[in-house]
Design a protein around this motif. Structure first.
Motif, PDB file in Angstrom:
ATOM      1  N   GLU A 275      -5.768   7.618 -15.280  1.00 46.45           N
ATOM      2  CA  GLU A 275      -4.346   7.875 -15.521  1.00 46.45           C
ATOM      3  C   GLU A 275      -4.110   9.189 -16.248  1.00 46.45           C
TER       4      GLU A 275
ATOM      5  N   GLU B   3      -1.552  -2.735  -4.728  1.00 49.50           N
ATOM      6  CA  GLU B   3      -2.792  -2.303  -5.374  1.00 49.50           C
ATOM      7  C   GLU B   3      -4.018  -2.950  -4.743  1.00 49.50           C
TER       8      GLU B   3
ATOM      9  N   HIS C 202       3.958  -5.415  -6.220  1.00 50.90           N
ATOM     10  CA  HIS C 202       3.233  -4.250  -6.718  1.00 50.90           C
ATOM     11  C   HIS C 202       1.724  -4.516  -6.704  1.00 50.90           C
TER      12      HIS C 202
ATOM     13  N   GLN D 192      -7.472   1.915  -8.165  1.00 52.64           N
ATOM     14  CA  GLN D 192      -7.116   0.511  -8.355  1.00 52.64           C
ATOM     15  C   GLN D 192      -7.484  -0.314  -7.129  1.00 52.64           C
TER      16      GLN D 192
ATOM     17  N   ASN E 275      -2.935  12.265 -14.381  1.00 49.19           N
ATOM     18  CA  ASN E 275      -1.541  12.371 -13.919  1.00 49.19           C
ATOM     19  C   ASN E 275      -1.438  12.591 -12.409  1.00 49.19           C
ATOM     20  N   GLU E 276      -2.273  11.857 -11.685  1.00 45.59           N
ATOM     21  CA  GLU E 276      -2.230  11.901 -10.220  1.00 45.59           C
ATOM     22  C   GLU E 276      -2.041  10.465  -9.717  1.00 45.59           C
ATOM     23  N   PRO E 277      -0.797  10.053  -9.464  1.00 43.52           N
ATOM     24  CA  PRO E 277      -0.524   8.670  -9.074  1.00 43.52           C
ATOM     25  C   PRO E 277      -1.341   8.195  -7.874  1.00 43.52           C
ATOM     26  N   ARG E 278      -1.557   9.061  -6.901  1.00 37.95           N
ATOM     27  CA  ARG E 278      -2.324   8.642  -5.731  1.00 37.95           C
ATOM     28  C   ARG E 278      -3.769   8.341  -6.095  1.00 37.95           C
TER      29      ARG E 278
ATOM     30  N   VAL F 188      -4.757   7.179  -8.977  1.00 43.59           N
ATOM     31  CA  VAL F 188      -4.730   5.876  -9.646  1.00 43.59           C
ATOM     32  C   VAL F 188      -4.693   4.754  -8.609  1.00 43.59           C
ATOM     33  N   LYS F 189      -3.892   4.931  -7.587  1.00 47.44           N
ATOM     34  CA  LYS F 189      -3.748   3.893  -6.560  1.00 47.44           C
ATOM     35  C   LYS F 189      -5.063   3.695  -5.807  1.00 47.44           C
TER      36      LYS F 189
ATOM     37  N   ARG G 177      -9.519   2.822 -16.454  1.00 48.84           N
ATOM     38  CA  ARG G 177      -8.203   3.122 -15.885  1.00 48.84           C
ATOM     39  C   ARG G 177      -7.555   4.287 -16.644  1.00 48.84           C
ATOM     40  N   SER G 178      -7.711   4.302 -17.959  1.00 46.78           N
ATOM     41  CA  SER G 178      -7.094   5.364 -18.756  1.00 46.78           C
ATOM     42  C   SER G 178      -7.690   6.730 -18.436  1.00 46.78           C
TER      43      SER G 178
END
Length: 242
Positions: A158, A74, A70, A170, A161-164, A166-167, A154-155
């Motif tokens: 996050e 990242e 994982h 990161q 609520n968009e996972p892409r 966040v990726k 990061r918060s």
């Protein structure tokens, strides 16, 4: 005797307190190993030995392998066949100069996307992170300050609520991870780091979306510590007047 043969041969491992994980093993390993990399415990190019992680967290190899995979996704870790995992190297100064503006754009976009839906729950969560940051500043624990700095930003991502998103964020941060430690070392008063982030929340609480987004964006990069006290007071002057 310990039933864990790896633990019995851990005398040469990096010295950290044993931290046994009870539930959510993979998720907690990801968080803890990510923090180890971002706060400088594992240096760029340094190997992350699975045996060491197994002994420290007292878990099996499977979740360790999954966590490292994982982290590779990242961009924090690179793996080489027959050589294992190593912390990814850092971007050059030239690339660093390109990445911060992109990070600034991403965080500003994230905050703008949900600003009108913020609740006291959101502010409570951010305040908790900042309380921990404040304690780390008082104790002058540089690695912990960096950890909470990264956690705060990061918060913000996050919460969108968009996972892409966040990726992407990161991946950028993984390339400038040393920045957090290096920039903090430039502060004559470590409490200014806390005050700077507290001021961001202060502007957000005033309810002006554009002002909050711009204030956040202006403080991503290379902040000037000497201006923080003035920024902090200005951030709360408007809220007191209301």
């Amino acid at each position: 005797m310990s039933s864990n043969p790896v633990a019995n041969n851990s005398s040469n491992y990096k010295k950290l307190p044993v931290r046994k994980i009870i539930r959510g093993i993979r998720a907690q390993l990801i968080i803890n190993l990510r923090n180890d990399v971002l706060n400088g415990f594992y240096k760029p190019g340094e190997a992350i030995r699975q045996e060491e992680v197994v002994a420290r967290y007292q878990v099996s190899r499977t979740p360790v392998r999954e966590a490292l995979i994982h982290l590779e996704q990242e961009g924090l870790v690179v793996t080489t066949p027959n050589c294992g995992a190593r912390v990814a190297s850092q971007a050059s100064d030239a690339i660093h100069g390109l990445l911060n503006p992109i990070r600034r754009t991403i965080e500003a976009h994230a905050l703008r996307s949900y600003f009108d839906d913020l609740t006291e729950v959101d502010f409570h969560d951010w305040e908790q992170i900042l309380d921990e940051m404040k304690n780390a500043c008082v104790r002058r624990e540089m690695s912990a300050i960096a950890e909470h700095d990264v956690a705060f930003h990061r918060s913000i991502i996050e919460r969108a609520n968009e996972p892409r998103l966040v990726k992407i964020w990161q991946t950028l941060v993984s390339q400038i991870q040393c920045y957090f430690l290096q920039s903090h070392a430039e502060y004559s008063d470590l409490m200014d780091i806390y005050r700077e982030h507290k001021a961001i929340l202060g502007v957000m609480r005033q309810g002006d979306r554009d002002a909050a987004v711009n204030y956040l964006a202006d403080r991503i990069g290379d902040p000037i510590a000497e201006m923080v006290d003035q920024d902090y007071l200005s951030a709360f002057a408007g809220s007191r007047a209301k």
